[in-house]
Write a protein that holds these residues in place. Structure first.
Motif, PDB file in Angstrom:
ATOM      1  N   LEU A   1      28.811  -8.583   1.034  1.00 55.76           N
ATOM      2  CA  LEU A   1      29.185  -9.959   1.361  1.00 55.76           C
ATOM      3  C   LEU A   1      28.432 -10.976   0.520  1.00 55.76           C
ATOM      4  O   LEU A   1      28.983 -11.967   0.082  1.00 55.76           O
ATOM      5  N   TRP A   2      27.133 -10.757   0.319  1.00 54.73           N
ATOM      6  CA  TRP A   2      26.332 -11.611  -0.555  1.00 54.73           C
ATOM      7  C   TRP A   2      25.064 -10.880  -0.973  1.00 54.73           C
ATOM      8  O   TRP A   2      24.644  -9.915  -0.334  1.00 54.73           O
ATOM      9  N   THR A   3      24.479 -11.341  -2.068  1.00 56.66           N
ATOM     10  CA  THR A   3      23.251 -10.767  -2.603  1.00 56.66           C
ATOM     11  C   THR A   3      22.329 -11.899  -3.033  1.00 56.66           C
ATOM     12  O   THR A   3      22.769 -12.850  -3.684  1.00 56.66           O
ATOM     13  N   THR A   4      21.057 -11.807  -2.659  1.00 57.61           N
ATOM     14  CA  THR A   4      20.099 -12.829  -3.096  1.00 57.61           C
ATOM     15  C   THR A   4      19.757 -12.615  -4.562  1.00 57.61           C
ATOM     16  O   THR A   4      19.948 -11.530  -5.117  1.00 57.61           O
ATOM     17  N   THR A   5      19.244 -13.657  -5.191  1.00 52.12           N
ATOM     18  CA  THR A   5      18.794 -13.526  -6.570  1.00 52.12           C
ATOM     19  C   THR A   5      17.544 -12.659  -6.623  1.00 52.12           C
ATOM     20  O   THR A   5      16.729 -12.658  -5.691  1.00 52.12           O
ATOM     21  N   GLY A   6      17.380 -11.907  -7.696  1.00 53.01           N
ATOM     22  CA  GLY A   6      16.245 -11.000  -7.814  1.00 53.01           C
ATOM     23  C   GLY A   6      14.922 -11.727  -7.827  1.00 53.01           C
ATOM     24  O   GLY A   6      14.796 -12.829  -8.373  1.00 53.01           O
ATOM     25  N   GLN A   7      13.908 -11.118  -7.219  1.00 59.10           N
ATOM     26  CA  GLN A   7      12.559 -11.671  -7.216  1.00 59.10           C
ATOM     27  C   GLN A   7      11.587 -10.502  -7.282  1.00 59.10           C
ATOM     28  O   GLN A   7      11.916  -9.442  -7.806  1.00 59.10           O
ATOM     29  N   ASN A   8      10.370 -10.698  -6.805  1.00 58.90           N
ATOM     30  CA  ASN A   8       9.395  -9.614  -6.803  1.00 58.90           C
ATOM     31  C   ASN A   8       9.857  -8.489  -5.875  1.00 58.90           C
ATOM     32  O   ASN A   8      10.629  -8.726  -4.939  1.00 58.90           O
ATOM     33  N   PRO A   9       9.402  -7.262  -6.117  1.00 58.50           N
ATOM     34  CA  PRO A   9       9.786  -6.138  -5.244  1.00 58.50           C
ATOM     35  C   PRO A   9       9.510  -6.443  -3.776  1.00 58.50           C
ATOM     36  O   PRO A   9       8.421  -6.908  -3.424  1.00 58.50           O
ATOM     37  N   LEU A  10      10.487  -6.192  -2.928  1.00 59.12           N
ATOM     38  CA  LEU A  10      10.348  -6.468  -1.499  1.00 59.12           C
ATOM     39  C   LEU A  10       9.638  -5.309  -0.809  1.00 59.12           C
ATOM     40  O   LEU A  10       9.725  -4.160  -1.245  1.00 59.12           O
ATOM     41  N   THR A  11       8.947  -5.638   0.279  1.00 60.02           N
ATOM     42  CA  THR A  11       8.162  -4.635   0.999  1.00 60.02           C
ATOM     43  C   THR A  11       8.566  -4.478   2.466  1.00 60.02           C
ATOM     44  O   THR A  11       8.290  -3.458   3.078  1.00 60.02           O
ATOM     45  N   ALA A  12       9.201  -5.494   3.047  1.00 59.61           N
ATOM     46  CA  ALA A  12       9.607  -5.437   4.456  1.00 59.61           C
ATOM     47  C   ALA A  12      10.692  -6.474   4.696  1.00 59.61           C
ATOM     48  O   ALA A  12      10.837  -7.424   3.919  1.00 59.61           O
ATOM     49  N   MET A  13      11.452  -6.288   5.769  1.00 63.33           N
ATOM     50  CA  MET A  13      12.524  -7.240   6.089  1.00 63.33           C
ATOM     51  C   MET A  13      12.784  -7.270   7.584  1.00 63.33           C
ATOM     52  O   MET A  13      12.336  -6.406   8.340  1.00 63.33           O
ATOM     53  N   PHE A  14      13.520  -8.300   8.040  1.00 62.73           N
ATOM     54  CA  PHE A  14      13.963  -8.384   9.430  1.00 62.73           C
ATOM     55  C   PHE A  14      15.212  -9.249   9.484  1.00 62.73           C
ATOM     56  O   PHE A  14      15.536  -9.991   8.542  1.00 62.73           O
ATOM     57  N   THR A  15      15.940  -9.158  10.584  1.00 58.84           N
ATOM     58  CA  THR A  15      17.072 -10.043  10.841  1.00 58.84           C
ATOM     59  C   THR A  15      16.902 -10.682  12.217  1.00 58.84           C
ATOM     60  O   THR A  15      16.279 -10.103  13.114  1.00 58.84           O
ATOM     61  N   ASP A  16      17.439 -11.878  12.366  1.00 60.75           N
ATOM     62  CA  ASP A  16      17.489 -12.580  13.648  1.00 60.75           C
ATOM     63  C   ASP A  16      18.960 -12.858  13.945  1.00 60.75           C
ATOM     64  O   ASP A  16      19.507 -13.888  13.538  1.00 60.75           O
ATOM     65  N   PRO A  17      19.661 -11.929  14.627  1.00 57.66           N
ATOM     66  CA  PRO A  17      21.097 -12.099  14.883  1.00 57.66           C
ATOM     67  C   PRO A  17      21.431 -13.359  15.664  1.00 57.66           C
ATOM     68  O   PRO A  17      22.479 -13.962  15.445  1.00 57.66           O
ATOM     69  N   GLN A  18      20.543 -13.768  16.564  1.00 61.75           N
ATOM     70  CA  GLN A  18      20.819 -14.932  17.401  1.00 61.75           C
ATOM     71  C   GLN A  18      20.959 -16.196  16.566  1.00 61.75           C
ATOM     72  O   GLN A  18      21.801 -17.048  16.848  1.00 61.75           O
ATOM     73  N   ARG A  19      20.159 -16.318  15.514  1.00 60.14           N
ATOM     74  CA  ARG A  19      20.208 -17.499  14.651  1.00 60.14           C
ATOM     75  C   ARG A  19      20.815 -17.215  13.293  1.00 60.14           C
ATOM     76  O   ARG A  19      20.801 -18.062  12.421  1.00 60.14           O
TER      77      ARG A  19
END
Length: 447
Positions: A148-166
Motif C-alpha cells: 500500500l505504501w513504503t517509507t523513504t529509506g533511512q538508517n537500518p531499523l531495529t524495532a517497530m510498533f503499530t497503534d491501530p486505534q489511531r
C-alpha cells in the motif's frame, strides 16, 4: 415451501422444542414445512446458539442492520470460519500469499487493521506493517498481497510498533531515532530521539490518549500515573525512560515512579490478559540457577507526599526444562494459564505450576509464539507453523489441542520462521531468507 399436511403445533411450542436441537438439526428441520421453517428461523434460537458457543457477540452490528446481519448468518459464518481454522486443509480452508519487497532482514511486523472475533466482517482485508534493516517500513493488504505504501529509506531499523486505534506506525533505527507515520498514507508525522539504538517500543492507549514507553533493558516495572489513572508496563532498569502524553507531540523529563522486582536473572515476563496488574516473570532462583516462575500483583500505594509502587508475590514454582535456554518465550491466556517455549517444545502450565500439557510438534526450536482466545500458533526454525486450538471441556476445563502444520516454503531458500502474529481470521509470519531479503507469509482463512 410446502404446507404441513398434518396437524401442527403452535409456533411457541415448536420454538420451545427446537431450542433443544443442535445447529445441524435446526437447519434440517427448517426444510420440513413452512411452519417448521418459520420456527427454525426464529432469531432467539440462533442467538442462544451464538451465546452458548462464544459467550459474546457483536450485538450492536446485528441490531442496527437486522436484514444484513442476522443471528443465523452470524452463527453459520463464524462456525464455518472456525472449522476451517481448526482443520487447515490446503486449498479449501485457507489461501497463502507471499509478501515480497524488503531488501533486508525483517526486524518486526504488526497488524494495523485486523479482523476481530466480535465483528461479522471477517472478509475485510487486514493491513500489516513491516520494518526492515533496509531502512523502510511497508504497509501490506494481505488479502490482495499488495504493498500500500513504503517509507523513504533511512538508517537500518531495529524495532517497530503499530497503534491501530489511531492508525499510527512507529519504528526506531540504529541511531536511536524514533519516527511515526500516518498508517493510511505513510506520511511522516513525528520524529524524536529515544536515546539508544537498542530500545524496545511499547505503545499504550489509556482514556483516549496515546502513550509510548521506550525501554532500554526489560523486566523492571514502571508504574506511571497519568491524568489520575494508574498505568503499568514493563520498563527499563537503566537509562532514561521516555514517556509522552501524546506520541504525536512527545514530552521528555516526566517524573517516573519505578521499582525493581525482588528477583534476579529475568529472562521473560508477561501480564495476564484478564488481570492487567498481575505479572508473571521467569527468573533464576539465585541459589542453584534454576529457572523459576513468580507471579506478582502490582499496585501503587499513595501517601500524603509520595506514591510507592508495590509488588506482592502471589505464586511461585520451579520449571523443569529440557535444557538451558537464553531465549524463553512466555505468554498467558485468561487469568490462570501460562504458555512457555522449551526449545522445540511448547508447555502449558496453570498459575500454580501444574504442567497441563507438553507439545512436541517441531524438530527445531520455537522462536515465536502467538496466543489468542481461539488458538495458539508456534513458529519454528524448521520452517513450519503449528496451529493448536483451545477447547473448554466440562471435566478437564480449558485444554489445548494440536491440529496441523502450515509450511513456509523451501529450506534451500529459507532459514526458518522468525516471527508470527494473528488476527481472528488470518496468520502472518516472517521467513528469514537465505539471500537476506526476508518475506512475509500470510495465511487467510475462508468464512
Amino acid at each position: 415451501m410446502e404446507e404441513c399436511v398434518y396437524p401442527s403445533l403452535h409456533l411457541d411450542c415448536l420454538i420451545s422444542i427446537f431450542s433443544f436441537l443442535s445447529e445441524d438439526d435446526l437447519v434440517t428441520v427448517s426444510y420440513v414445512c413452512k411452519e417448521w421453517y418459520e420456527a427454525a428461523e426464529t432469531p432467539w434460537l440462533w442467538r442462544e446458539l451464538c451465546l452458548h458457543h462464544w459467550g459474546f457477540c457483536n450485538l450492536g452490528q446485528l441490531l442496527c442492520d437486522s436484514e444484513q446481519h442476522t443471528w443465523k448468518r452470524y452463527f453459520l459464518r463464524r462456525s464455518k470460519l472456525e472449522q476451517n481454522m481448526k482443520s487447515g486443509r490446503t486449498g479449501g480452508d485457507y489461501t497463502c500469499k507471499s509478501l515480497r519487497g524488503h531488501k533486508g532482514r525483517l526486524v518486526g511486523f504488526s497488524y494495523l487493521v485486523e479482523n476481530s472475533s466480535v465483528q461479522d466482517s471477517w472478509n475485510c482485508s487486514p493491513v500489516v506493517c513491516s520494518a526492515s534493516s533496509d531502512g523502510t517500513v511497508k504497509a501490506w493488504d494481505i488479502h490482495k498481497a499488495v504493498n500500500l505504501w513504503t517509507t523513504t529509506g533511512q538508517n537500518p531499523l531495529t524495532a517497530m510498533f503499530t497503534d491501530p486505534q489511531r492508525c499510527l506506525v512507529g519504528a526506531s533505527d540504529n541511531t536511536g531515532t524514533i519516527k511515526l507515520w500516518n498508517g493510511e498514507t505513510g506520511e511522516e508525522i513525528a520524529s524524536y530521539s529515544g536515546g539508544s539504538s537498542q530500545c524496545t517500543l511499547m505503545p499504550f492507549n489509556k482514556d483516549e490518549n496515546a502513550f509510548l514507553m521506550v525501554t532500554l533493558i526489560k523486566y523492571t516495572v514502571f508504574l506511571k500515573k497519568a491524568k489520575k489513572n494508574v498505568r503499568n508496563s514493563l520498563g527499563g532498569a537503566l537509562g532514561d525512560v521516555l514517556w509522552s502524553e501524546s506520541v504525536c507531540s512527545p514530552v521528555a523529563g516526566e517524573k517516573v515512579v519505578s521499582m525493581n522486582l525482588p528477583v534476579c536473572g529475568c529472562s521473560a515476563a508477561v501480564f495476564l490478559p484478564s488481570q492487567r496488574s498481575r505479572l508473571a516473570v521467569i527468573h533464576t532462583d539465585g541459589l542453584h540457577n534454576q529457572r523459576t516462575v513468580t507471579v506478582f500483583d502490582l499496585s501503587l500505594k499513595k501517601s500524603l507526599y509520595k506514591e510507592e509502587p508495590q509488588a506482592q508475590q502471589v505464586e511461585s514454582f520451579k520449571l523443569e526444562l529440557n535444557q538451558w535456554h537464553s531465549d524463553l518465550i512466555l505468554k498467558a491466556k485468561g487469568s490462570n494459564t501460562l504458555l512457555l517455549t522449551d526449545g522445540n517444545d511448547l508447555k502449558v502450565y496453570t498459575l500454580k505450576g501444574a504442567l497441563i500439557a507438553t507439545f512436541k510438534d517441531h524438530t527445531q526450536p520455537i522462536i515465536s509464539l502467538c496466543v489468542d482466545n481461539f488458538r495458539v500458533v508456534t513458529a519454528s526454525r524448521d520452517l513450519s507453523l503449528r496451529v493448536l486450538t483451545w477447547r473448554n471441556d466440562r471435566e478437564a476445563g480449558l485444554t489445548l489441542e494440536s491440529q496441523y502444520h502450515l509450511l513456509g516454503g523451501s529450506h534451500s531458500m529459507s532459514r526458518g520462521f522468525s516471527q508470527v502474529e494473528c488476527d481472528y481470521a488470518s496468520i502472518v509470519a516472517s521467513v528469514e531468507a537465505v539471500d537476506g531479503k526476508d518475506v512475509l507469509k500470510a495465511y487467510i482463512f475462508n468464512s
